[in-house]
Design an enzyme around this catalytic site. Structure first.
Site, PDB file in Angstrom:
ATOM      1  N   CYS B  33       0.841  -1.116  -0.185  1.00  0.00           N
ATOM      2  CA  CYS B  33       0.077  -0.171  -0.052  1.00  0.00           C
ATOM      3  C   CYS B  33       1.130   1.110   0.015  1.00  0.00           C
ATOM      4  O   CYS B  33       0.328   2.292   0.012  1.00  0.00           O
ATOM      5  CB  CYS B  33      -0.844   0.032   1.240  1.00  0.00           C
ATOM      6  SG  CYS B  33      -0.178   0.196   2.691  1.00  0.00           S
ATOM      7  N   CYS B 103      -1.704   7.581   7.623  1.00  0.00           N
ATOM      8  CA  CYS B 103      -0.436   7.801   7.992  1.00  0.00           C
ATOM      9  C   CYS B 103      -0.180   8.109   9.402  1.00  0.00           C
ATOM     10  O   CYS B 103       0.724   7.666   9.872  1.00  0.00           O
ATOM     11  CB  CYS B 103       0.190   8.990   7.002  1.00  0.00           C
ATOM     12  SG  CYS B 103       0.135   8.708   5.437  1.00  0.00           S
TER      13      CYS B 103
END
Lengths: 394, 145
Positions: B33, B103
């Site tokens: 990813c 993130c």
């Protein structure tokens, strides 16, 4: 930022001053509706006809086979959806490839939901469509083959002549999305047996919001935008006269200078490719090394991620693009890079640089010099690189 | 699209690097990813984080959240470090675009992974610390990104 090095000409291009100049009178002076009967609208009508003539001539088509649209995506949507509708009696099978632009792929997915069957043909490691697979996919109920002329990400130029021959032999319509190729490389709708072709103004120094769909005479696809009788009843809506004039002017310039442009850009592109692949380790060139758009270079740099690279390039005034997940807003990297067989982690580290005839050798040298530093810096921060180096040491 | 703070921590990341023989090290995320974070911690005998370093493969937000996470845990006790959540990291960076929220989750997870390693090495149990998932996507799979 003192300087700008624009290396994203596949995304869009600068509108040339000659093009703007040609357009302006059609905003201010000759603003008449070309569909009107009075003589005041005559200039506008004449200009639309002239643009149509230029746009047709560039691909060896006839003016009456050019239909103006709102851009490349509309042209692609129209070609697929209207063909599907018009030929559904014959069959509900369409063939395309895994590396098409989303304007084709997402339209194909939409048609799947409407009961059509789509075959997505594979490409080889250079992004070249597998012709044997394409031909083998043709069935009695196949109504359309849609293969792009050149890929927008990796630049690979598809064998249009062979695809056109296969389509013709099997009596199947052939559409090509030529948004990246029109005006950049030679295309001949007669020799290549192309039945429909999409192109867009802003990819060749023309304005945004204007495109064409070439439809060969006899292809019975119908209207997609309903309303007025413009474009021989096939595409309603008042003509975008300045846009059409600008597209025509840009195409005229592009077709007149095509050979010189191809020679110049190819040389500069190969210099860029040579420097990057020689000077930056663990780098690969994506796309066919020879059969690629003159202005396209696309690389993968291992152990780093594309968006980080783009931000650091931007800080040096350099505009590029990437097929990394982070730049696409999804978690998956570019479908094109995956289709040519790259693993996810390598596909995340891609960079596309697309030149123009105004790009200089100095621009390229500066870009490569900056890129070397950027990649070194990102690798020094990368746990993947750390693991790789430790593994090498063992 | 990024705040000034994110751009600052991306352009001038704090605490990039490795620690030799760290008290704890954890790696989270996956290359598939496009984000991998590795966090190294040096923790003294009083359970205070003396040093934090990171290496990250990922986008601007991934680098910035790693950098901010190391800044936030430095000088904190292990227990205090557990309270450095993804929200805390995001707030310290003046926010993240919605598509980049994962993130900050990854940064939180990287702290936990390094602490987990520290706890295992020392045979201790840190209250409130669960075994981190290797692949952050497992955890956020159900959320709408």
């Amino acid at each position: 930022m003192s300087q700008l090095i624009y290396l994203d000409n596949a995304a869009t291009t600068q509108v040339y001053p000659e093009v703007v100049e040609a357009m302006i009178p059609f905003f201010t002076e000759h603003y008449g509706n070309p569909s009107a009967i009075y003589s005041f609208a005559g200039e506008a009508k004449k200009a639309v006809d002239e643009a149509r003539r230029i746009l047709a001539k560039g691909i060896n088509g006839k003016p009456e086979e050019i239909y103006f649209t709102g851009g490349g995506s509309e042209s692609d949507n129209w070609a697929l959806k209207a063909t599907a509708e018009a030929y559904a009696d014959k069959g509900k099978h369409i063939i395309t490839t895994k590396i098409e632009h989303h304007a084709i792929l997402h339209t194909a997915e939409y048609l799947e939901k409407k009961g059509f069957e789509i075959t997505y043909v594979n490409v080889d490691e250079n992004g070249m469509v597998k012709l044997d697979e394409l031909e083998a996919a043709i069935r009695p109920d196949t109504i359309l083959i849609s293969v792009m002329a050149a890929n927008n990400e990796i630049g690979t130029i598809q064998p249009l002549e062979e695809i056109g021959r296969i389509a013709k032999e099997h009596g199947v319509l052939f559409h090509t999305d030529a948004v990246q190729a029109y005006g950049h490389i030679p295309i001949d709708v007669e020799n290549m047996n192309i039945d429909m072709l999409s192109a867009s103004g802003h990819k060749l120094n023309g304005p945004k919001g204007i495109g064409i769909l070439y439809i060969r005479k006899g292809v019975k696809i119908r209207s997609f935008i309903h309303g007025g009788a413009q474009e021989r009843n096939r595409r309603a809506g008042t003509h975008n006269v300045p846009g059409i004039v600008g597209f025509g002017k840009a195409a005229e310039l592009a077709f007149n200078s095509m050979n010189e442009r191809i020679a110049y850009e190819t040389k500069l592109r190969d210099y860029l490719i040579e420097r990057i692949t020689n000077e930056i380790p663990y780098t690969r060139l994506n796309g066919d090394p020879v059969k690629r758009l003159p202005n396209n270079a696309n690389f993968c740099f291992r152990f780093i991620e594309g968006e980080s690279m783009l931000i650091l390039l931007d800080q040096q005034g350099i505009c590029g693009s990437s097929g990394s997940a982070c730049t696409s807003g999804s978690l998956d990297p570019s479908h094109v890079l995956l289709a040519i067989g790259l693993p996810h982690e390598i596909a995340h580290g891609s960079l596309r640089l697309t030149l123009s005839e105004k790009t200089t050798k100095e621009d390229i040298d500066f870009t490569v010099d900056q890129l070397k530093k950027i990649i070194e810096r990102l690798r020094s921060m990368s746990p993947l690189y750390e693991d790789f180096v430790k593994k090498q040491g063992n | 699209m990024y705040s000034e703070k994110v751009m600052d921590h991306f352009s001038n990341p704090r605490n990039v690097g490795e620690i030799e023989n760290p008290s704890g090290v954890g790696t989270v995320g996956n290359a598939k990813c496009g984000d991998i974070m590795r966090m190294y911690l040096n923790i003294d005998e009083n359970g205070v984080i003396q040093e934090a370093k990171f290496k990250t493969f990922g986008c601007g937000a991934a680098v910035a959240t790693s950098s901010m996470a190391t800044e936030l845990v430095k000088g904190k006790t292990v227990q205090e470090a557990l309270e450095v959540t993804n929200k805390a990291v995001m707030e310290a960076l003046d926010g993240l675009p919605p598509v980049k929220v994962h993130c900050s989750l990854l940064a939180e997870e990287a702290i936990h992974a390094a602490l987990w390693d520290y706890a295992e090495k020392n045979g201790i149990k840190i209250e409130g610390l669960e075994k981190p998932v290797n692949d952050i996507e497992e955890k956020i799979d159900d959320e709408d990104y």
